[in-house]
Design a protein around this motif. Structure first.
Motif, short mmCIF file in Angstrom:
data_model
loop_
_atom_site.label_atom_id
_atom_site.label_comp_id
_atom_site.label_asym_id
_atom_site.label_seq_id
_atom_site.Cartn_x
_atom_site.Cartn_y
_atom_site.Cartn_z
N ALA A 183 -10.46 78.78 62.38
CA ALA A 183 -10.45 80.79 61.97
C ALA A 183 -12.12 79.92 61.10
O ALA A 183 -13.29 80.27 60.80
CB ALA A 183 -10.02 81.21 60.73
N ARG A 184 -11.80 79.03 59.63
CA ARG A 184 -13.11 78.18 59.21
C ARG A 184 -14.18 78.67 60.32
O ARG A 184 -15.55 78.82 60.08
CB ARG A 184 -12.68 77.93 58.29
CG ARG A 184 -14.54 76.97 57.01
CD ARG A 184 -13.86 76.20 56.05
NE ARG A 184 -14.98 75.32 55.28
CZ ARG A 184 -14.59 74.19 55.02
NH1 ARG A 184 -13.56 73.62 55.54
NH2 ARG A 184 -16.05 73.82 54.47
N ARG A 186 -14.94 78.69 63.48
CA ARG A 186 -15.41 79.94 63.91
C ARG A 186 -16.40 80.78 63.53
O ARG A 186 -17.63 81.33 64.10
CB ARG A 186 -14.19 80.54 64.75
CG ARG A 186 -13.17 80.08 66.27
CD ARG A 186 -12.63 81.67 66.35
NE ARG A 186 -11.97 82.09 65.79
CZ ARG A 186 -10.86 81.82 65.49
NH1 ARG A 186 -9.84 80.71 65.54
NH2 ARG A 186 -10.21 82.36 64.63
N GLU A 187 -16.12 80.69 61.83
CA GLU A 187 -16.87 81.60 61.91
C GLU A 187 -18.38 80.56 61.02
O GLU A 187 -19.55 81.17 61.22
CB GLU A 187 -16.40 82.18 60.06
CG GLU A 187 -17.40 82.59 58.80
CD GLU A 187 -16.69 82.66 57.54
OE1 GLU A 187 -17.74 83.12 56.80
OE2 GLU A 187 -15.93 82.72 57.98
N ARG A 188 -18.27 79.10 60.96
CA ARG A 188 -19.46 78.46 60.82
C ARG A 188 -20.22 78.67 62.27
O ARG A 188 -21.62 77.95 62.12
CB ARG A 188 -19.26 77.41 60.23
CG ARG A 188 -19.73 76.08 59.98
CD ARG A 188 -20.82 76.52 58.57
NE ARG A 188 -21.63 75.62 58.27
CZ ARG A 188 -22.96 76.32 58.54
NH1 ARG A 188 -23.40 76.67 59.51
NH2 ARG A 188 -23.80 75.28 58.06
N HIS A 190 -20.91 80.64 63.94
CA HIS A 190 -21.45 82.26 64.20
C HIS A 190 -22.56 81.89 63.90
O HIS A 190 -23.61 82.40 64.36
CB HIS A 190 -20.62 83.08 64.01
CG HIS A 190 -21.32 84.80 64.14
ND1 HIS A 190 -21.16 85.38 65.18
CD2 HIS A 190 -21.47 85.33 62.94
CE1 HIS A 190 -21.68 85.99 64.81
NE2 HIS A 190 -22.06 86.37 63.62
N ARG A 191 -23.04 81.84 63.00
CA ARG A 191 -23.47 81.51 61.32
C ARG A 191 -23.87 80.07 62.13
O ARG A 191 -25.59 80.47 62.04
CB ARG A 191 -23.03 81.05 60.14
CG ARG A 191 -22.81 82.55 59.57
CD ARG A 191 -22.42 82.09 58.03
NE ARG A 191 -21.89 81.39 57.73
CZ ARG A 191 -22.27 79.99 57.63
NH1 ARG A 191 -23.55 79.40 56.78
NH2 ARG A 191 -21.10 79.21 56.88
N GLN A 212 -17.71 77.20 70.42
CA GLN A 212 -17.13 79.12 70.24
C GLN A 212 -16.67 79.50 71.32
O GLN A 212 -15.71 80.21 70.44
CB GLN A 212 -18.76 79.57 69.36
CG GLN A 212 -18.26 80.91 68.83
CD GLN A 212 -19.94 81.41 68.85
OE1 GLN A 212 -20.70 81.62 69.64
NE2 GLN A 212 -19.76 82.39 67.57
N VAL A 216 -13.30 80.61 69.85
CA VAL A 216 -12.85 82.59 70.48
C VAL A 216 -11.76 82.91 71.08
O VAL A 216 -10.96 83.91 71.41
CB VAL A 216 -13.86 83.07 70.57
CG1 VAL A 216 -13.79 85.23 70.74
CG2 VAL A 216 -15.04 83.40 69.46
#
Length: 247
Positions: A183-184, A186-188, A190-191, A212, A216
């Motif tokens: 989860a972390r 994926r967020e990283r 994305h940015r 990614q 996802v």
């Protein structure tokens, strides 16, 4: 200063041509693979014997092993087991004319970073070779035209690239812990993908998007996509160092 034995095994000799060991008992396949890799600028060495392939992979500095799954005396898996038992962590790719899903899963679990289906095209070999040499990927490491178009002008682009390099260095330091938290991660990613657009880091953007997409979609990222991402990450850090003027 001479290289240590461990460095030799991992193929860490500085300023040398990327070396690939190709093991295949089919003469036509071996000829095509070695010549196609040489056309990409790599130093490709061919072996038709599994025992000799394992011995050379252990004794000589290679950055990539391409091992046929079906060879007399033991195929890709048995060769890789011998190589790993000797303490050699060279990236490895399994080659075959077919891969069913159980075989794919077994090969990845065995330690192969990627799989190459034969017959293959030059683009397939370029993808595999880019695991160890990111400059061989279809995308440029840096795309100045894209970066200037996104950021507005060269001065802003350089400022953004300086900030991004610091960001990438931090990501590289934190990778091991982050990779354990999907989860972390994926967020990283994305940015990071947004930053790639502003800074024109084309190769890293492509590798980030692939990783990614797998996360996802709920997939476990393949060793090849992870190795490709990390290779692109380091290549981008180095390229940004050369791109950003020293203050």
């Amino acid at each position: 200063m001479p290289l240590s034995i461990e460095n030799q095994r991992q193929g860490l000799a500085p300023d040398t041509q990327t070396r690939v060991l190709v093991a295949d008992d089919d003469p036509a396949s071996l000829l095509f693979l070695t010549e196609a890799l040489r056309a990409l600028g790599l130093d490709a060495v061919g072996c038709t014997d599994s025992a000799n392939a394992a011995e050379r992979a252990i004794a000589e500095p290679f950055q990539l092993l391409m091992l046929d799954c079906r060879m007399p005396g033991g195929g890709a898996e048995s060769i890789l087991h011998r190589v790993r038992d000797a303490g050699c962590n060279t990236l490895a790719v399994a080659t075959s004319a077919e891969f069913d899903e159980p075989t794919r899963q077994r090969l990845y679990a065995c330690g192969f970073q990627d799989l190459l289906l034969k017959p293959c095209q030059q683009a397939d070999l370029r993808r595999i070779a880019s695991l160890v040499d990111p400059t061989l990927a279809a995308q440029d490491v840096l795309d100045d035209t894209q970066a200037i178009a996104s950021s507005g002008d060269a001065q802003v682009m350089q400022a953004l690239r300086g900030l991004m390099r610091e960001e990438l260095l931090q990501l590289e330091r934190e990778w091991d812990g982050m990779a354990q938290n999907p989860a972390r991660l994926r967020e990283r990613l994305h940015r990071l993908l947004a930053s790639c657009g502003f800074c024109g880091t084309a190769l890293l953007a492509a590798r980030t998007a692939l990783l990614q997409q797998q996360l996802v979609g709920g997939q476990v990222p393949t060793p090849g996509s992870i190795a490709g991402f990390r290779s692109a990450l380091r290549a981008t850090i180095d390229a940004l160092q050369d791109s950003v003027p020293v203050r």
